[in-house]
Write an enzyme that holds these catalytic residues in place. Structure first.
Site, mmCIF file in Angstrom:
data_model
loop_
_atom_site.group_PDB
_atom_site.id
_atom_site.type_symbol
_atom_site.label_atom_id
_atom_site.label_comp_id
_atom_site.label_asym_id
_atom_site.label_seq_id
_atom_site.Cartn_x
_atom_site.Cartn_y
_atom_site.Cartn_z
ATOM 1 N N LYS A 124 3.106 11.143 -3.274
ATOM 2 C CA LYS A 124 2.060 10.505 -4.080
ATOM 3 C C LYS A 124 1.133 11.534 -4.736
ATOM 4 C CE LYS A 124 -1.574 7.003 -3.492
ATOM 5 N NZ LYS A 124 -2.120 6.071 -2.467
ATOM 6 N N ASP A 139 0.876 -1.168 0.000
ATOM 7 C CA ASP A 139 0.000 0.000 0.000
ATOM 8 C C ASP A 139 0.912 1.217 0.000
ATOM 9 O OD1 ASP A 139 -1.677 2.106 0.533
ATOM 10 O OD2 ASP A 139 -2.450 1.325 2.430
ATOM 11 N N GLU A 150 -7.168 0.520 -4.540
ATOM 12 C CA GLU A 150 -7.171 0.411 -3.077
ATOM 13 C C GLU A 150 -8.500 -0.102 -2.508
ATOM 14 O OE1 GLU A 150 -5.885 4.335 -2.042
ATOM 15 O OE2 GLU A 150 -3.856 3.951 -2.772
ATOM 16 N N ASP A 205 -13.074 5.278 1.386
ATOM 17 C CA ASP A 205 -11.637 5.309 1.660
ATOM 18 C C ASP A 205 -11.153 6.758 1.742
ATOM 19 O OD1 ASP A 205 -8.891 5.232 1.661
ATOM 20 O OD2 ASP A 205 -8.697 3.936 -0.078
#
Lengths: 176, 612
Positions: free
Chosen positions: B77, B15, B174, B196
């Site tokens: 990211k 992850d 994800e 999420d």
């Protein structure tokens, strides 16, 4: 050379009819993907990986086409060599033209008033009109083989799909 | 069906998060997160460039954020596959950004670094953690990405993994990974929502789970909304309360850290004390109540409800169809979020797995399946493309070729024609996004189709084909189809790294012989060849006699023999050619095996066995 070049109904093991068993369609599709999906060939040869991608792509295309009633009818007509001429044949019965205009006006009004509830109600009305037309399609395609009648119903459905898309787009814009 | 019985392959799920990253693996049938040498699961996604080419990653880097903020990159990211204008407001970020074609870069004391290189440092750290814990080289990794990542961001993630020396088995969304973690534990069937809220991104996905099949029905989200924004709200509140305006980068970091601590504290306490000593000697001493914090975050929370509604509409579902809601991301620990979600759906969300770990745990399960370690092979993920793909047409408009939420892999073709007499070239501009105007969509690349034979306007038939693979990555080809004349090209979007770029970056970071092009090519060719031989032996043992006649079988065996003889040679080209020849020799066999397995799967299917 491979079976994935079969037509969509053959590929998914279904009879070429408008009325289909959705559960059967879902299950065949999943069974095929369980065999051919690229995830099953991560450790495979490059030949296997390429064929897996072609198979999985084809299975997705077949499923997408048969799952959607308008696309399924269009495809059945295509197999009969009948072009639905959705781009260039815009002749519609007067009654349907009136309905189109009424829907367009209502959409504009509701968007102008930012009335999401009214737009939602219109979506429901369109869906119920679509369901009516799909019942007619089943008669025309599966019982009467009345291809031209069916082609006209596909043109109507395709119009409703388009305006539904526009209404959904309007709702999304209003929500932002 | 394509893998032989073999030893357990070491595969991990990673992850790669905005705030924290994790690595997990399946051991003795159980998915577990791997810990560092101090027993910690999370690796803060922070990279610190020191003097003399040294790099530190994780907690030690995080400690440097206030002191050396320009050389300590957090949340890289957010910059993956993004240009400066995509990132938005950078005024609160202490970095020295450098605009570069396709993707923004950051100037550090170690030179100009691309977000791909920064992310690769995080992945390298996780890779060595895993190899130490598992005692061997990794076969491959599944790396998770937000479902809403576009092609540029996915490509950049994959490039970062390659740069870190990881074999990417699959990029996995994800939310899908989270569902895998929950779905297998609970053997659930039905419609599930994955909510999420990570450090920097918000994703919502709607999945249908049934009999080991995970189908993504729709995805939506906001790539610029996350837990960090809640910190920022508290940070702004601190500034407001203390009447301050401009702060040094170090003070900004300090107060952001204090804000994060207060946010976490408020998850289980009614109020939080915030104290900090600024560089000018000023003392901050405030008390933030849960009530005030809830009011501060109300608008952020309601921003997560819009993508939820959109995703439901895309999947043509009502709230009443939803069987359960899976919460992912540390930010979902905030009670006001759980409460808002419970109110929206009329049921409490699932929270029994650690929301920080659930994505890595699911990725590890999928990695284990893809590496071929599971005998019962009954898990199948059918993922979708998150954003529509289209082409630029007249007047700066985008014509959609592939609508979002189409199931992967997929291919779609569209025909175009020339609009001038004698036109021999055509420009094709590929875009991704939902908006109508070219300027509002993400440009994935432009390419030119040349060599069209001169003919009258409208006579040429140019077919543009989009192919999107199971990772959600796009390639485009175009071909002119009349009169037997063909021009055919395949483009990789311009922001992707070439093999040369990767080697260049490896050279500059290691400066070692391992990055030598020929050595690398030879090693890759051998790994490739070994894998091919293993797969073909297994296939022959299983189906060779049933699907091939003696002559056909002999041809494949002789090509396999030739390749095996070359394995020890120092010639990557020769190995590569033998691999090609063997691959070619097995085409018919592979096709027959595929047909046979599908036939068998569909055989015996009658209506009464089809009840679901």
């Amino acid at each position: 050379m491979s079976d994935f070049l079969k037509n969509h109904f053959e590929l998914l093991g279904l009879a070429p009819r408008f009325e289909i068993n959705n559960a059967e369609l879902d299950q065949s599709y999943r069974k095929i993907q369980a065999e051919v999906h690229p995830d099953k060939f991560v450790a495979g040869t490059s030949t296997e990986r390429m064929q897996s991608m072609q198979w999985a792509t084809q299975a997705n295309e077949a499923y997408r086409t048969l799952k959607n009633p308008t696309a399924r009818a269009r495809y059945l007509l295509h197999l009969q060599g009948v072009d639905t001429e959705e781009e260039n044949n815009t002749a519609m019965p007067a009654e349907f033209l009136m309905l189109q205009m009424e829907w367009r006006e209502k959409t504009e009004e509701a968007s102008h008033d930012k009335d999401i509830g009214a737009l939602d109600a219109m979506l429901k009305e369109m869906l119920s009109k679509s369901a009516e037309l799909q019942a007619d399609l089943q008669t025309a395609l599966d019982q009467e083989q009345a291809w031209q009648t069916a082609a006209e119903i596909v043109r109507k459905l395709s119009f409703i799909d388009k305006i539904r898309y526009d209404v959904e787009h309007e709702i999304t814009k209003l929500e932002d | 069906m394509s893998t032989a019985p073999h030893q357990h392959r070491l595969a991990v799920g990673i992850d790669l998060g905005t705030t924290n990253s994790l690595v997990a693996t399946v051991r003795s049938g159980l998915s577990t997160v791997l810990l560092d040498d101090q027993g910690r699961a999370l690796l803060p996604s922070v990279v610190h460039y020191l003097e003399a080419g040294k790099v530190e990653v994780g907690y030690s880097a995080q400690l440097q954020q206030s002191q050396d903020s320009q050389n300590t990159i957090a949340s890289a990211k957010r910059f993956l596959g993004r240009g400066l204008k995509d990132i938005g407001d950078t005024s609160h970020m202490p970095y020295r950004f450098v605009e570069a074609p396709g993707m923004v870069q950051v100037e550090t004391r170690a030179g100009i670094k691309s977000p791909v290189e920064i992310s690769a440092e995080i992945l390298k750290t996780l890779k060595s953690r895993a190899e130490q814990a598992l005692g061997g080289q990794l076969t491959g990794a599944v790396i998770t990405v937000p479902a809403y990542f576009d092609d540029a961001q996915r490509q950049a993630t994959k490039d970062a993994a390659r740069l870190a020396g990881l074999n990417v088995l699959r990029l996995l969304n994800e939310p899908t990974a989270a569902a895998v973690a929950y779905g297998l534990d609970n053997a659930s069937e039905g419609i599930y929502i994955i909510y999420d809220l990570g450090g920097g991104t918000f994703d919502v996905s709607i999945l249908r789970l049934s009999k080991g099949v995970f189908e993504v029905l729709s995805t939506n989200g906001d790539s610029a909304l996350g837990g960090d924004d809640f910190d920022r709200r508290i940070f702004c509140w601190i500034l407001e309360q203390s009447g301050m305006q401009l702060l040094s980068p170090a003070d900004t970091r300090l107060l952001l850290t204090k804000a994060r601590e207060a946010k976490e504290w408020l998850t289980e306490h009614a109020s939080a004390n915030i104290t900090a000593l600024l560089s000018n000697g000023e003392l901050i001493d405030l008390n933030l109540s849960q009530e005030v914090f809830h009011a501060l975050s109300q608008q952020l929370i309601s921003r997560t409800l819009t993508p939820l509604r959109k995703a439901l509409r895309d999947a043509q579902l009502d709230i009443s169809d939803v069987k359960g809601i899976v919460m992912v991301g540390g930010a979902t620990r905030m009670p006001q979020i759980q409460q808002a979600v419970a109110e929206f759906f009329g049921q409490a969300p699932l929270t029994n797995l650690d929301p920080d770990k659930v994505v890595a745990l699911g990725a590890a399960i999928q990695a284990n399946v893809l590496a071929g370690n599971r005998s019962d092979d009954d898990l199948l993920l059918l993922d979708v493309i998150p954003l529509s793909l289209g082409l630029e047409t007249m007047g700066g408009l985008v014509e959609k070729v592939i609508p979002r939420n189409s199931t992967l892999p997929l291919a779609r073709a569209q025909d175009f024609t020339t609009f001038k007499d004698g036109q021999t070239a055509m420009s094709i501009h590929v875009l991704q996004g939902e908006r109508e105007l070219v300027t509002d969509c993400r440009s994935l690349g432009r390419f030119e189709l040349r060599g069209i034979p001169p003919m009258a306007a409208g006579a040429a038939r140019i077919r543009v084909t989009f192919q999107v693979d199971a990772d959600g990555l796009l390639s485009v080809s175009a071909r002119e189809q009349t009169s037997g004349v063909e021009a055919n090209i395949v483009v990789k979007p311009s922001y992707g790294l070439s093999e040369e770029d990767i080697i260049g970056m490896l050279r500059s970071s290691f400066n070692s012989a391992a990055a030598d092009k020929e050595a690398r090519a030879l090693q890759e060719a051998r790994v490739d060849a070994a894998r091919l031989l293993e797969a073909i032996e297994a296939a022959l043992a299983k189906d060779g006699d049933a699907l091939l006649n003696a002559e056909e079988k002999q041809i494949i065996e002789s090509e396999a023999y030739k390749l095996r003889m070359l394995m020890g040679a120092e010639d990557s080209t020769a190995i590569h050619q033998a691999v090609e020849a063997l691959n070619h020799a097995t085409e018919t066999f592979a096709a027959r095996r595929m047909d046979a397995s599908v036939k068998q799967a569909l055989a015996g299917q009658t209506l009464n066995t089809l009840e679901i």
